[in-house]
Scaffold this active site. Structure first.
Site, PDB file in Angstrom:
ATOM      1  N   LYS A   1      -9.009   5.100  28.420  1.00  0.00           N
ATOM      2  CA  LYS A   1      -7.858   4.833  27.851  1.00  0.00           C
ATOM      3  C   LYS A   1      -8.362   4.576  26.458  1.00  0.00           C
ATOM      4  CE  LYS A   1      -3.416   4.086  27.592  1.00  0.00           C
ATOM      5  NZ  LYS A   1      -2.411   5.097  28.007  1.00  0.00           N
TER       6      LYS A   1
ATOM      7  N   CYS B   1      -3.635   8.841  16.416  1.00  0.00           N
ATOM      8  CA  CYS B   1      -2.681   8.535  17.252  1.00  0.00           C
ATOM      9  C   CYS B   1      -1.252   8.585  16.283  1.00  0.00           C
ATOM     10  CB  CYS B   1      -2.851   7.225  17.625  1.00  0.00           C
ATOM     11  SG  CYS B   1      -1.401   6.585  18.832  1.00  0.00           S
TER      12      CYS B   1
END
Length: 290
Positions: A39, A133
């Site tokens: 992650k 992101c």
């Protein structure tokens, strides 16, 4: 291989769903995936955006998420116990490359995480720096701000870190912007060994016609679009990045991968390896076996 790292197969997981814990990562290790990617870590653990923050279209052609980088913090992902528990999943005593994704809120956060990684770099195959992101509320996508992107890469290069570095990039919907990004990355080809194209397409919205409200709770319902709907944008970015980047910078393709034919499409466009995100999210690690 990517950046000289030998992969068991050219397909492995994208950073994101089903990658937050050693238990989840061990299941990837047990599968036919060629590597294991964590992650995206922040400096300290965080829970992410409010629920609901994910959505799948009824026809299964598109997915959205606005997770906001929930993760256990960098120290967890580089801890010897986490790495050991993950690699225990590898079949028959083999060892797959263990890769760490990072996405600091600031440049200083990223530098601090890289400082910590450099102390255990012998256990980590590479670092994937997420500059893409779209789901951190109040924070822009870094790789769309070219001066900031150049400053970040210049600062990291001065640190002379020992590990292999890759960059996770957002989708570029304008060819001139893609060329500018590639030009900056080429300036740092001695440090940036590969790029990953693409992250989710930001600024997407799905509305529930029953509740008359967005399916996603946070960020006014806006989210990152993924799934098979983004495959063609991903292919275009992979192909153009391969054409624009120096040959010693590898390209990893991701976006809309659901079948072996999809993987082959990415390879034909110049990808050295292919990540699977949404399909892994929906299907679990058995997708790599398939």
């Amino acid at each position: 291989s990517i950046a000289g790292i030998i992969l068991g197969t050219c397909v492995y997981n994208a950073s994101g769903p089903r990658t937050g814990s050693s238990a989840a990562l061990a299941k990837i290790a047990e599968s036919a995936a060629g590597a294991i990617l964590t992650k995206s870590a922040t400096l300290v653990s965080q829970t992410g955006n409010p629920q609901p923050r994910t959505w799948h279209s009824p026809d299964d052609k598109a997915s959205m998420n606005s997770e906001g980088l929930p993760n256990s913090g960098i120290d967890y992902y580089i801890d010897e116990t986490t790495i050991s528990e993950t690699l225990e999943g590898c079949p028959n005593g083999s060892r797959k490359p263990y890769m760490v994704s990072i996405s600091g809120k600031t440049l200083d956060d990223n530098l601090e995480m890289m400082d910590r990684i450099s102390k255990v770099e012998d256990k980590i195959a590479c670092v994937e720096l997420n500059l893409a992101c779209p789901n951190v509320i109040g924070k822009p996508i870094i790789a769309y701000d070219f001066e900031q992107m150049r400053t970040i890469l210049k600062t990291i290069k001065a640190k002379k870190y020992p590990f292999v570095l890759g960059l996770k990039l957002p989708p570029y919907l304008d060819s001139k912007n893609l060329q500018e990004a590639a030009s900056i990355i080429n300036e740092y080809s001695s440090m940036v060994r590969y790029v990953v194209c693409i992250n989710t397409i930001g600024n997407a919205l799905a509305v529930d016609d029953v509740s008359e409200a967005p399916f996603i709770a946070s960020n006014n319902g806006l989210a990152g679009l993924s799934g098979s709907a983004v495959k063609y944008t991903a292919l275009a970015n992979v192909r153009q990045m391969r054409q624009q980047l120096k040959q010693d910078i590898d390209v990893v393709g991701v976006g809309g991968i659901e079948t072996g034919a999809d993987v082959f499409n990415m390879l034909l466009c110049g990808a050295s390896a292919v990540q699977v995100g949404t399909c892994h999210w929906k299907e679990g690690p058995k997708c790599f076996d398939r």
